[in-house]
Design an enzyme around this catalytic site. Structure first.
Site, PDB file in Angstrom:
ATOM      1  N   ARG A  69       0.997  -1.221   0.100  1.00 35.68           N
ATOM      2  CA  ARG A  69       0.090  -0.136   0.079  1.00 35.68           C
ATOM      3  C   ARG A  69       0.914   1.298   0.148  1.00 35.68           C
ATOM      4  NH1 ARG A  69      -1.837   2.292   4.440  1.00 35.68           N
ATOM      5  NH2 ARG A  69      -2.244   0.262   5.468  1.00 35.68           N
ATOM      6  N   TYR A 109     -16.898  16.697 -15.039  1.00 31.94           N
ATOM      7  CA  TYR A 109     -17.227  15.187 -15.200  1.00 31.94           C
ATOM      8  C   TYR A 109     -18.358  15.053 -14.063  1.00 31.94           C
ATOM      9  CZ  TYR A 109     -16.690  10.144 -14.749  1.00 31.94           C
ATOM     10  OH  TYR A 109     -17.007   9.166 -14.631  1.00 31.94           O
ATOM     11  N   ASP A 136      -8.108  18.433 -15.112  1.00 33.19           N
ATOM     12  CA  ASP A 136      -8.467  17.100 -15.534  1.00 33.19           C
ATOM     13  C   ASP A 136      -8.126  17.237 -16.909  1.00 33.19           C
ATOM     14  OD1 ASP A 136      -9.571  14.995 -16.351  1.00 33.19           O
ATOM     15  OD2 ASP A 136     -11.199  15.099 -14.868  1.00 33.19           O
ATOM     16  N   LYS A 173      -8.917   5.765 -19.567  1.00 32.29           N
ATOM     17  CA  LYS A 173      -9.485   6.561 -20.754  1.00 32.29           C
ATOM     18  C   LYS A 173      -8.099   6.483 -21.880  1.00 32.29           C
ATOM     19  CE  LYS A 173     -13.015   7.241 -18.471  1.00 32.29           C
ATOM     20  NZ  LYS A 173     -13.594   8.447 -18.125  1.00 32.29           N
TER      21      LYS A 173
HETATM   22  C1  LIG Z   1     -13.809   8.890 -16.579  1.00 34.83           C
HETATM   23  C2  LIG Z   1     -13.521  10.378 -16.104  1.00 34.83           C
HETATM   24  C3  LIG Z   1     -13.300  10.528 -14.751  1.00 34.83           C
HETATM   25  C4  LIG Z   1     -13.438   9.634 -13.758  1.00 34.83           C
HETATM   26  O1  LIG Z   1     -12.563   8.469 -14.001  1.00 34.83           O
HETATM   27  P1  LIG Z   1     -12.763   7.065 -13.499  1.00 34.83           P
HETATM   28  O2  LIG Z   1     -11.266   6.343 -13.986  1.00 34.83           O
HETATM   29  O3  LIG Z   1     -14.111   6.707 -14.009  1.00 34.83           O
HETATM   30  O4  LIG Z   1     -12.792   6.925 -11.923  1.00 34.83           O
HETATM   31  C5  LIG Z   1     -12.823  11.921 -14.420  1.00 34.83           C
HETATM   32  N1  LIG Z   1     -12.674  12.876 -15.310  1.00 34.83           N
HETATM   33  C6  LIG Z   1     -13.067  12.630 -16.779  1.00 34.83           C
HETATM   34  C7  LIG Z   1     -12.670  13.780 -17.425  1.00 34.83           C
HETATM   35  C8  LIG Z   1     -13.209  11.228 -16.906  1.00 34.83           C
HETATM   36  O5  LIG Z   1     -13.545  11.186 -18.191  1.00 34.83           O
END
Ligand SMILES: *Cc1c(COP(=O)(O)O)cnc(C)c1O
Length: 372
Positions: free
Chosen positions: A47, A99, A171, A196
């Site tokens: 961890r 998001y 982000d 992603k």
């Molecule tokens: C998918 C996404 C998130 C959240 O990510 P997870 O891996 O699903 O927890 C945050 N910000 C954006 C822009 C996203 O597309």
């Protein structure tokens, strides 16, 4: 080094024990200590630190040009940990179209713990400025935005944040470090859902925070990562690091396909509007052209009629898959309003598309038959 080279080499080392070119996956939760009780090889308990996670963090920091990175079990966990570095009473300005999970964290989960939040239209710098309070400690930017691909000016917002004594967090999930360089534009922190484009294959859920400098704020984040425990598992780190190796080349394909699809849709009589920053008619086109290397693999479009007409188009696609998420090889289409709360700002006739890595002509033919 250029990003293509960093993507292949950063965080990769020949395994000293075996000569393996690709790193093994270290599943061990615990690590032997030296005879004198010290942690001789840097690892103690997984961890707190794991070789696969450490390698991914080295790579992520290099890709974004930051000072340090922390890998999390999801993008949401990464977002949560950044916000947990703030204190009750602190104020955050976040996009009205953040998001959806980020909005829930800010409003419903951290709101009751005393974090103050104002949701602002980040494309309107005056509104951002007016939202600043003496307690403002962070401005959260997400560009391009979901699902309308609205573009905010990272450099100008970072200036506003710094003038107010706040940090600017971007982000960078939708753009990826290949297309958008938030630290060069003044941001202090970058968040990724590596689920992603970085993972890139729709087979691993994970997230990351990259800090421009390894400062006291990042050290607090590191403590929250290790003690809060929302760490990325070793296999997930291995998969994301593997995905990153091809990231710059995959992103080129996503961008090319999205551009061709957007051009096709913008000429189609059954399409009312196309939201893609690469189109000269897009309201954020000029800013996107200045702060992005290319316009990304995401777009959305509005079908003439309403919700039923949009759902009917999504129902007819054959190559494109009806599913949420983005950044994988498969093109994905989604009627966003269906999965958003009833008060959503998303138009009912809107479909969001993640352009995958199939041939653009096959995707266009698929959309043409679905729209026919
Ligand atoms: C998918 C996404 C998130 C959240 O990510 P997870 O891996 O699903 O927890 C945050 N910000 C954006 C822009 C996203 O597309």
């Amino acid at each position: 080094m250029r990003i293509e080279t960093l993507a292949v080499h950063a965080g990769h080392e020949i395994d000293p024990g075996t000569g393996a070119v690709t790193a093994p996956i270290y599943l061990s939760t615990t690590f032997e200590r030296a005879e004198d009780g010290t942690v001789s090889k840097g690892y103690f308990y997984s961890r707190l630190g794991n070789p696969n996670r450490a390698a991914l963090e080295v790579c992520l920091a290099a890709l974004e040009g930051g000072g340090a990175a922390a890998a999390f079990a999801s993008g949401a966990a990464a977002t949560m940990s950044v916000l947990q570095c703030l204190a009750p009473g602190d104020h955050v300005i976040a996009p009205i179209d953040a998001y959806h999970g980020t909005t829930i964290l800010l409003r419903d989960i951290l709101g009751p713990w005393g974090l103050q939040v104002t949701f602002a239209d980040m494309t309107d710098l005056d509104e951002v400025k007016r939202s600043i309070r003496p307690q403002t400690r962070m401005i959260w930017v997400e560009t391009p935005s979901n699902p309308l691909l609205r573009i905010s000016d990272i450099a100008r917002i970072a200036e506003l944040a710094h003038a107010a004594g706040a940090r600017c967090t971007v982000d960078n999930t939708w753009a990826s470090p290949v297309l958008q360089r938030p630290f060069e534009l003044g941001a202090d922190l970058i968040v990724h859902s590596t689920t992603k484009y970085l993972g890139g294959h729709c087979d691993v859920l994970s997230g990351a925070v990259v800090a421009k400098t390894d400062d006291a704020f990042f050290q607090r984040l590191r403590t929250i990562q290790m003690q809060g425990g929302a760490v990325a598992p070793p296999f997930d780190c291995w998969l994301v690091l593997r995905g990153i190796r091809t990231l710059p080349y995959r992103v080129r394909g996503h961008c090319e396909n999205a551009r061709k699809i957007a051009e096709f849709l913008s000429r189609h009589p059954r399409v009312e509007a196309v939201h893609f920053p690469g189109l000269p008619t897009h309201p954020g086109h000029a800013i996107a052209a200045g702060q992005m290397r290319d316009f990304g693999g995401m777009l959305s479009f509005q079908v003439r009629g309403g919700k039923d007409q949009a759902l009917a188009v999504a129902a007819k696609v054959r190559i494109i898959t009806r599913a949420t998420s983005l950044g994988g090889p498969d093109s994905l289409i989604e009627h966003r309003a269906t999965i958003e709360p009833p008060d959503t700002r998303t138009p009912q006739n809107l479909l969001r598309l993640s352009a995958g890595l199939e041939h653009a002509d096959d995707l266009i033919e698929d959309l043409a038959q679905a729209l026919a």
